[in-house]
Every structure is written in C-alpha cells, then in structure tokens.
Write an enzyme that holds these catalytic residues in place. Structure first.
Site, short mmCIF file in Angstrom:
data_model
loop_
_atom_site.label_atom_id
_atom_site.label_comp_id
_atom_site.label_asym_id
_atom_site.label_seq_id
_atom_site.Cartn_x
_atom_site.Cartn_y
_atom_site.Cartn_z
N LYS A 248 0.88 -0.71 -0.02
CA LYS A 248 0.11 0.40 -0.26
C LYS A 248 0.52 1.30 0.05
O LYS A 248 2.04 0.86 0.26
CB LYS A 248 -1.09 -0.06 1.06
CG LYS A 248 -1.67 0.90 0.83
CD LYS A 248 -3.17 0.16 0.06
CE LYS A 248 -4.67 0.51 0.01
NZ LYS A 248 -5.51 -0.29 -0.13
N1 GLU Z 1 -6.72 -0.19 -3.65
C1 GLU Z 1 -7.54 -1.33 -3.83
C2 GLU Z 1 -8.20 -2.46 -2.75
O1 GLU Z 1 -7.54 -1.64 -1.36
C3 GLU Z 1 -7.53 -2.23 -4.94
C4 GLU Z 1 -5.80 -2.67 -4.84
C5 GLU Z 1 -5.32 -2.75 -6.80
O2 GLU Z 1 -6.20 -3.16 -7.26
O3 GLU Z 1 -4.20 -3.55 -6.81
O4 GLU Z 1 -7.72 -2.96 -2.67
#
Ligand code: GLU
Length: 422
Positions: A112
């Site tokens: 993240k």
């Molecule tokens: N931000 C989204 C999540 O928390 C998607 C992450 C992604 O597609 O890599 O799942």
C-alpha cells in the site's frame, strides 16, 4: 528477540496486528512465521518538494510505500491521497492486502502507498506534479515484476496514467504493467473501475441465501458514492434491490421508495457531490447507519462503525466495500446482534482481482472481452466466498476469522516451503 518498538505503530496498525494475532491463535500458527508476518518486509518514507501553480511556492510532502510480503510474487496494492495518511495506516492496509490476495488466490503479496495531501486542495496540474514526483521517489521499488500500484482513496485512472508515464519515461519504453486501474487507452482493462463495487454485490445472493433472505426487494444502504459505492449501488439495483440511502463526504440522501441511482450518478458527475440531490431527504451519516434495512454497505473510509455507533445498525447483512470500515469492537457488536458480515479482505477483493486480470493482459499483450472479465471475476469471488463459508462452518468461526485463516494459511504454507535465506 528484537525490540517491539516499531516505526509504523499506530492505532490502525495495532488493530491489524490484533486481528492477525486472534486468528493466529485459532490456527495455532507456527511461532516463527507469526512473528515474521506481523511486520512489513519493506516500509519506505519519502519527503519531496512540489511546485504550486504559483511558481514561487514550493511545498514539501510526505509519501509512503509499504510492501508487506514479498514471498508470493510481486506486491500489489493501491495508492491513497489523503490529508491524514501515515506510515501506520499504510502498513496496516498493506498487511490486509496480503490476506486479500491470498484469500482469492492471486499470485501477489500485499502493498500500500500514499501521499499525505488533500487531493481536493490541488489543481489538476498540481496533482500531476505531486504524482510524478512521488513516482520518481519510489521508482526503484515498483515495476511489473516487483510492486504494482493501483488506485485507492483519492486517486483514480488519471493518477495511474501519470504514474505509468513517469515510470515509462525513466525506463525509456512503455511499461503498462507497472500500475493497474489505468485508462483503457494505456492498457487498462475494461470493467476495472466497476470491479470492486460489482464484486461486493456479487456476494449478496450467496450471503442472502445463507441467512435465508430474499435479494429481490431488499433495502440497501450505502455509505460512500465513489469508485466502490457508486458501482455497488448500480449492481444492487440490477439485482432488484432498492437502494434507499447513500452518502458521501458532503452528506446523505434517503428515500424510502428507493433512490434513482442513474439520476444520482448524473447529479454527482455534474456537481461533484451527493449534497443537493433532490431525489430524497437529507440524512446524516449516523442516521444512515441506523436505518431500517436488510443490507448495509460501508464503502468509503475506514473505522466508520465503532463501539459507539455499531449497536444502531439494523441490517442483517453488512458487506464491507471499504478497507477496514468496522473496528474490531463494531465487528463483535454487529455479530452479537445477529448481523452477517462479509469482511473487506473477501468482500472488496473484486478490485484487486480485476487488477490482476489487467496485469496479466498487459504482460501478455493480449486483451480479454468484458464478458470474460466479468465472468471470471464472478467465478473467483463466488468460489472464495464458498470456501470461506465452509471454513466458518467447519471451525464454527465468523466469516472474518475464516477468511483470514484461509489467507494466512496460504501465505504460511508458501513461507515454510521457501525456507529462510541464508
Ligand atoms: N486499492 C484497492 C484495494 O484496496 C485495489 C488494489 C489493487 O487493485 O491493486 O483493494
């Protein structure tokens, strides 16, 4: 024994670890693996300058990227832009991404990232400069085989396009697989934008049949009308549900006869926020959570349901569209009241699943049809749901614990078989 002092300590990180510890206990997890998985493998903090539109003004911002686990393949997870982003939050969410990817069986570890900035306070050109400079700061740690960012809170397809372009300029050639959630013109996949919301609602029929409830005519309440809430509202309407209330940061709107979602979507496109939409009565966030309804979808920010307001929830099914929308207290209170909670790590995994499809298509340079994408998304989501439900029934645990057992077990098996280097 290493010191317990951790740079990423924060209330949210402590919650993620507490959740992990609870499940490790139920699983009787190997002690070495348990200690290892509690800490992210890589956590990066950067500070960088960016020029305001007023040329003389240069601000300094904080940026983060945390890669929780490098065992399973490249790391994967979104980038959020928000005023209160911090290392502890990003580290907690990176850990959740590890479990999420493992639960639906994707070949990724969790990551993240984020920048501590309010994107609404930036002009388009400022947003672009922030994005390009942040990308440049983390450029050696991302890549299609290494770590693949995606949109999250406060970021979108355009931000991903600028990230992809910045990375590609440095590489000297086009590298579409470095991010997902890009515009289709750049190798983004169709159906990515709708994927999370669609995935959330794809679990409603199985959840309803599990609790013995009808989907058709069910009253649905949605907190958030962004990338997740909006498409969840559309998908719920398509299933024959009645979406009776929706809210975003500007406020909420309620109509006991059901909101006209297409009209609300048009209003938000034109005005940017839900506030002012005439198709229902004004409602506060707390009133929205307490509405008489069958299904509640918290699909905005984390921690919105907590010890002080969880007992007001009347929904029989709670589908976690956001990451971490319920604190551990809220989770327990709602379950004690008889609520069936489909946890974020399973419920909102549709987004990263279609991100996986996008990455596969980019790497192979071979693109799929919308039917293939939506069909495979449904298949993966419903298989994961059934497997988690089977664990919940077998071990007599709730769905969150069952989902985490599944994810943590997959990761543990991989770690044990890879062994420790050197
Ligand atoms: N931000 C989204 C999540 O928390 C998607 C992450 C992604 O597609 O890599 O799942």
């Amino acid at each position: 024994m290493i010191s317990d002092q951790m740079e990423w300590d924060s209330p949210m990180y402590a919650e993620a670890v507490a959740q992990f510890e609870n499940v490790s206990e139920v699983m009787n997890l190997d002690d070495n693996v348990r200690e290892r998985l509690k800490r992210p493998q890589r956590a990066m903090v950067v500070t960088f300058p960016f020029r305001r539109d007023d040329y003389k003004e240069v601000d300094t911002l904080f940026g983060y990227r945390v890669q929780h686990l490098l065992t399973m393949g490249p790391t994967k997870g979104g980038i959020r832009y928000a005023e209160d982003v911090n290392l502890g939050e990003v580290a907690a969410l990176a850990m959740l991404m590890t479990w999420k990817c493992a639960i639906v069986g994707l070949p990724f570890g969790g990551a993240k990232g984020g920048v501590r900035v309010n994107p609404r306070g930036l002009s388009r050109s400022e947003l672009q400069r922030v994005t390009r400079r942040y990308t440049a700061e983390i450029i050696n740690f991302i890549g299609p085989e290494q770590d693949i960012p995606a949109p999250d809170l406060g970021t979108d397809e355009q931000v991903m396009a600028w990230m992809m372009d910045t990375y590609s300029q440095h590489a000297g050639h086009s590298v579409p697989g470095v991010v997902t959630g890009k515009p289709p013109e750049l190798g983004g996949t169709i159906a990515r934008r709708e994927a999370t919301g669609r995935g959330v609602i794809s679990l409603l029929p199985s959840s309803a049949s599990h609790v013995g409830m009808n989907v058709s005519g069910a009253r649905v309440v949605i907190h958030g009308f962004g990338n997740v809430g909006r498409y969840a509202a559309i998908a719920a309407t398509e299933l024959g549900c009645s979406v009776i209330a929706v809210s975003d940061i500007s406020g909420g709107v309620y109509n006991s006869n059901g909101l006209e979602i297409a009209k609300l979507g048009k209003w938000v496109d034109e005005n940017g926020v839900v506030e002012g939409f005439g198709g229902g009565d004004v409602i506060t966030q707390e009133e929205l959570f307490a509405l008489d309804c069958e299904v509640l979808v918290p699909a905005a920010v984390g921690g919105v349901l907590h010890a002080d307001n969880a007992s007001s929830v009347k929904a029989r099914i709670v589908l976690e569209g956001a990451n971490n929308p319920l604190t551990l207290d809220a989770d327990e209170i709602i379950r004690d009241q008889g609520g069936f909670i489909v946890p974020d790590v399973l419920c909102n995994a549709g987004g990263v699943t279609v991100s996986y499809f996008e990455w596969v298509q980019d790497v192979q340079k071979y693109f799929w049809s919308e039917n293939e994408i939506v069909g495979r998304l449904r298949e993966i989501m419903s298989r994961a749901f059934q497997e988690v439900l089977a664990i919940a029934e077998d071990k007599k645990v709730d769905m969150r614990t069952a989902a985490l057992i599944k994810g943590i077990k997959r990761v543990t098996d991989a770690k044990l078989v890879r062994g420790v280097y050197p």
